[in-house]
Motif scaffolding. Structure first.
Motif, PDB file in Angstrom:
ATOM      1  N   PHE A 103       0.833  -1.203   0.000  1.00  0.00           N
ATOM      2  CA  PHE A 103       0.000   0.000   0.000  1.00  0.00           C
ATOM      3  C   PHE A 103       0.875   1.264   0.000  1.00  0.00           C
ATOM      4  O   PHE A 103       0.628   2.210  -0.744  1.00  0.00           O
ATOM      5  CB  PHE A 103      -0.935   0.005   1.218  1.00  0.00           C
ATOM      6  N   ILE A 104       1.929   1.229   0.819  1.00  0.00           N
ATOM      7  CA  ILE A 104       2.792   2.424   0.926  1.00  0.00           C
ATOM      8  C   ILE A 104       3.421   2.742  -0.434  1.00  0.00           C
ATOM      9  O   ILE A 104       3.398   3.907  -0.873  1.00  0.00           O
ATOM     10  CB  ILE A 104       3.885   2.230   2.006  1.00  0.00           C
ATOM     11  N   VAL A 105       3.958   1.711  -1.117  1.00  0.00           N
ATOM     12  CA  VAL A 105       4.634   2.015  -2.392  1.00  0.00           C
ATOM     13  C   VAL A 105       3.632   2.390  -3.489  1.00  0.00           C
ATOM     14  O   VAL A 105       4.013   2.968  -4.504  1.00  0.00           O
ATOM     15  CB  VAL A 105       5.565   0.866  -2.866  1.00  0.00           C
ATOM     16  N   SER A 106       2.348   2.099  -3.262  1.00  0.00           N
ATOM     17  CA  SER A 106       1.350   2.509  -4.261  1.00  0.00           C
ATOM     18  C   SER A 106       1.042   4.009  -4.157  1.00  0.00           C
ATOM     19  O   SER A 106       0.430   4.601  -5.032  1.00  0.00           O
ATOM     20  CB  SER A 106       0.060   1.709  -4.093  1.00  0.00           C
ATOM     21  N   LEU A 107       1.471   4.631  -3.068  1.00  0.00           N
ATOM     22  CA  LEU A 107       1.245   6.078  -2.899  1.00  0.00           C
ATOM     23  C   LEU A 107       2.268   6.843  -3.751  1.00  0.00           C
ATOM     24  O   LEU A 107       3.409   6.375  -3.881  1.00  0.00           O
ATOM     25  CB  LEU A 107       1.408   6.480  -1.428  1.00  0.00           C
ATOM     26  N   PRO A 108       1.901   8.002  -4.307  1.00  0.00           N
ATOM     27  CA  PRO A 108       2.833   8.730  -5.189  1.00  0.00           C
ATOM     28  C   PRO A 108       4.188   9.004  -4.527  1.00  0.00           C
ATOM     29  O   PRO A 108       5.226   8.899  -5.160  1.00  0.00           O
ATOM     30  CB  PRO A 108       2.105  10.045  -5.500  1.00  0.00           C
ATOM     31  N   ASP A 109       4.161   9.341  -3.234  1.00  0.00           N
ATOM     32  CA  ASP A 109       5.431   9.648  -2.560  1.00  0.00           C
ATOM     33  C   ASP A 109       5.965   8.479  -1.734  1.00  0.00           C
ATOM     34  O   ASP A 109       6.956   8.643  -0.989  1.00  0.00           O
ATOM     35  CB  ASP A 109       5.270  10.877  -1.656  1.00  0.00           C
ATOM     36  N   GLY A 110       5.323   7.344  -1.816  1.00  0.00           N
ATOM     37  CA  GLY A 110       5.805   6.144  -1.119  1.00  0.00           C
ATOM     38  C   GLY A 110       6.092   6.400   0.344  1.00  0.00           C
ATOM     39  O   GLY A 110       5.266   6.997   1.059  1.00  0.00           O
ATOM     40  N   TYR A 111       7.277   5.994   0.793  1.00  0.00           N
ATOM     41  CA  TYR A 111       7.642   6.132   2.210  1.00  0.00           C
ATOM     42  C   TYR A 111       7.837   7.595   2.621  1.00  0.00           C
ATOM     43  O   TYR A 111       7.910   7.905   3.799  1.00  0.00           O
ATOM     44  CB  TYR A 111       8.914   5.325   2.514  1.00  0.00           C
ATOM     45  N   ASP A 112       7.933   8.496   1.607  1.00  0.00           N
ATOM     46  CA  ASP A 112       8.097   9.920   1.931  1.00  0.00           C
ATOM     47  C   ASP A 112       6.764  10.635   2.097  1.00  0.00           C
ATOM     48  O   ASP A 112       6.730  11.844   2.332  1.00  0.00           O
ATOM     49  CB  ASP A 112       8.900  10.621   0.820  1.00  0.00           C
ATOM     50  N   THR A 113       5.660   9.895   1.960  1.00  0.00           N
ATOM     51  CA  THR A 113       4.338  10.534   2.096  1.00  0.00           C
ATOM     52  C   THR A 113       4.215  11.126   3.493  1.00  0.00           C
ATOM     53  O   THR A 113       4.520  10.463   4.496  1.00  0.00           O
ATOM     54  CB  THR A 113       3.215   9.493   1.891  1.00  0.00           C
ATOM     55  N   PHE A 114       3.754  12.376   3.515  1.00  0.00           N
ATOM     56  CA  PHE A 114       3.605  13.056   4.804  1.00  0.00           C
ATOM     57  C   PHE A 114       2.260  12.691   5.415  1.00  0.00           C
ATOM     58  O   PHE A 114       1.232  12.767   4.757  1.00  0.00           O
ATOM     59  CB  PHE A 114       3.705  14.571   4.613  1.00  0.00           C
ATOM     60  N   VAL A 115       2.275  12.272   6.669  1.00  0.00           N
ATOM     61  CA  VAL A 115       1.017  11.951   7.356  1.00  0.00           C
ATOM     62  C   VAL A 115       0.992  12.626   8.727  1.00  0.00           C
ATOM     63  O   VAL A 115       2.019  13.074   9.237  1.00  0.00           O
ATOM     64  CB  VAL A 115       0.862  10.415   7.584  1.00  0.00           C
TER      65      VAL A 115
END
Ligand code: ATP
Length: 593
Positions: free
Chosen positions: A472-484
């Motif tokens: 799921f994380i790598v499917s996000l545009p920013d992957g592990y750098d996604t800000f939450v």
């Protein structure tokens, strides 16, 4: 009075490092007071010299001698004195502003540090809003008072002493008469100030409760909307708001009374001085002209004498809020810290067993929650704790990690009481996946390596993979750098639970406590959580607080808790065979699956 004493201690503690600034301020204020007291005499002298000049100039015989030099000289001194006064006050104000800014900054940091050391009990028994208002409203009140009132306290104090000194140099009898009403003023002020302080104290506590309510309503806003309870929420808000309004009004009335009361007293005092001065003029040894001049001078002093007191009382509300702020922050500072044993032992994993032995525990004295709970957990075992809501499952977890300490009985790791270990070492060994996991503002990577910020990407990814959240994380545009953040996260409740599992896997704890989420998640996520739980449990001693019995069918031991007592114990098959409470619980749940 006790509050005032405690506030004195509080401010002395925080202001002590700024003794040099206070020393310079005291000197500057003394200079400024001297300048302001002396300046009028130069004004008088300048007028006198101007008169001499005009008289000389008007007379043709002396016109040649008429000169402005003496007048200019005196006027220059007069202007200089005012410049000294103004610059002394300006520098003192700047110094005290610096002191207020720095000392409230220190208080804020101290408060924040203290929060990190305090027992969980404090957070369980105080609303978030109330805790927050100590950081905001109380610290703001302290800052405002220090920024605005400190300089006034200095100036008024110096002025007060200056006037008394001037009065005694002029006429001691009239000085005593002017000061005679001081005890009445002090008594009256003390009474009114006490009433106002009670109201202001209540006001701050009411504000804390109001903030608590607002905070709760904001957190539960979705629940409110879903249940159409917005009107009820507003209705619930009103009593808190009314309480703040009432205590605020009470405080304003009492502190508002003080100023006019002292003004009245000052007028009365002036009348007494006029009367006594006139009597002295008529019956004393002074010439009538000199006595009259003295009365005029003392009427002036009598008015000025009360001014510092009036000035200080006009700041009273602000000062009172700062005293209350000091009390509320002291309350936090005086909370007991978590008990970390001196020369505590280091826990190096579990070698044989963890024993919860005949544990009794109560959150509130006299209201026992656990009544003699005994559980044995062998190394490598998975023990599940089940039972109806409120039976004490989370409480057992709270004790294993020393969020709270037992009233009696013990919890031992290989025979060593949990209270003998260094807290840090204990918590390094015990990993907890909480029921309601929290995300912190930052990237997904930072959130996973929360327990070990040094962990590299390989370890972060490995943990995420085991927790079934990597894809799921790598499917996000920013992957592990996604800000939450906890409020604005890209995760569903179930995914948050997976993140929390990944976080725990990364710290590789020897003993794992898993407080299973009660929230309903879709079946796909549920299967992922189950797989992640299996991964994290594998090879570790684990203690699972289970709400869905389906998740613990493979547990080595299931302990059934009811009303703080263990009523059944065994593996799934054994407990089903007993056909007791667990069997009933299980069959009831299966109906809904
Ligand atoms: N901080 C606290 N202060 C006072 N009482 C508390 C506190 N926390 C829990 N309790 C009480 O202790 C009892 C046991 O609570 P606990 O949270 O351990 O139950 P639980 O079995 O974990 O419930 P659930 O399944 O709903 O999570 C309850 O009656 C609860 O009201």
């Amino acid at each position: 009075m006790k509050d005032l004493k405690n506030a004195g201690k509080f401010y002395a503690h925080y202001l002590r490092p700024y003794w040099l600034e206070f020393l310079i301020t005291t000197i500057l204020i003394a200079i400024s007071t001297w300048a302001i007291v002396v300046a009028p005499t130069y004004m008088g002298r300048a007028i006198e010299e101007l008169t001499v000049y005009v008289q000389q100039w008007a007379n043709p015989a002396t016109r040649a001698q008429a000169s402005f030099t003496a007048f200019n000289h005196t006027l220059a001194i007069f202007v200089l004195l005012y410049l000294i006064d103004a610059s002394s006050i300006l520098i003192s104000s700047l110094l005290l502003s610096k002191v207020s800014g720095y000392s409230t900054g220190t208080m804020r940091v101290g408060l924040f540090r203290k929060m990190q050391r305090m027992k969980v009990q404090y957070f369980d028994s105080h609303s978030d809003g109330d805790i927050l208002s100590r950081f905001t409203s109380d610290l703001d009140n302290i800052f405002n008072a220090m920024n605005q009132a400190l300089i006034e306290i200095f100036l008024s104090g110096a002025q007060f002493i200056g006037i008394i000194w001037m009065m005694f140099t002029q006429n001691a009898t009239l000085a005593w008469i002017t000061m005679a009403s001081t005890p009445v003023a002090i008594g009256l002020s003390a009474f009114v100030m006490h009433q106002a302080s009670v109201a202001v104290d209540r006001q701050q506590d009411d504000i804390g409760r109001l903030n608590g309510y607002i905070n709760e309503q904001i957190t539960g806003q979705k629940m409110l909307i879903t249940n159409g309870l917005q009107q009820e929420s507003v209705a619930g808000f009103q009593p808190y708001n009314n309480a703040v309004r009432k205590s605020n009004l009470r405080g304003q009335i009492w502190s508002g009374i003080l100023n006019p009361l002292l003004m009245g007293l000052s007028l009365l005092n002036t009348a007494i001085v006029i009367f006594a001065g006139s009597w002295l003029a008529l019956n004393g040894s002074l010439s009538q002209g000199a006595a009259l001049a003295l009365v005029v001078v003392f009427v002036n002093y009598a008015q000025q004498y009360y001014q510092p007191i009036v000035q200080l009382t006009s700041l009273f509300n602000m000062i009172q809020l700062a005293i209350t702020g000091a009390r509320r922050i002291t309350e936090v500072r005086e909370q007991p810290d978590e008990v970390d044993p001196k020369n505590g032992r280091t826990l190096d994993g579990l070698k044989h067993e963890l024993v919860i032995d005949n544990v009794h525990f109560s959150y509130i004295p006299g209201k026992e929650i656990l009544h003699g709970v005994t559980i044995h957990v062998e190394k490598g075992e998975m023990v599940a704790l089940v039972g109806p809501t409120g039976s004490g499952k989370t409480t057992v977890m709270n004790l294993m990690n020393r969020f709270y300490d037992v009233d009696s009985g013990s919890i031992t790791f290989d025979g060593v009481d949990v209270r003998e270990f260094k807290l840090a070492s204990l918590r390094q060994n015990v990993g907890i996946v909480l029921q309601d996991p929290q995300l912190f503002s930052g990237t997904i990577r930072d959130n996973i390596r929360f327990g070990d910020p040094e962990a590299d990407q390989t370890r972060v990814e490995a943990a995420a993979k085991q927790a079934n959240i990597h894809d799921f994380i790598v499917s996000l545009p920013d992957g592990y750098d996604t800000f939450v953040s906890d409020e604005q996260s890209v995760f569903s409740a179930g995914q948050k639970q997976l993140m929390s599992i990944a976080r725990t896997i990364l710290t590789d704890p020897r003993l794992l406590i898993l407080d299973e989420a009660t929230s309903n998640v879709d079946t796909v996520t549920e299967a992922k959580i189950q797989a992640a739980m299996d991964n994290v449990i594998q090879g570790r001693t684990s203690f699972v607080i289970a709400h869905r019995l389906k998740t613990i069918l493979n547990a080595d031991k299931i302990v059934v808790l009811r009303d703080g007592r263990i009523i059944e114990e065994g593996n799934h098959e054994q407990l089903l065979a007993q056909n007791g409470f667990y069997a009933e619980l299980y069959h009831n749940q299966m109906v809904f699956e």
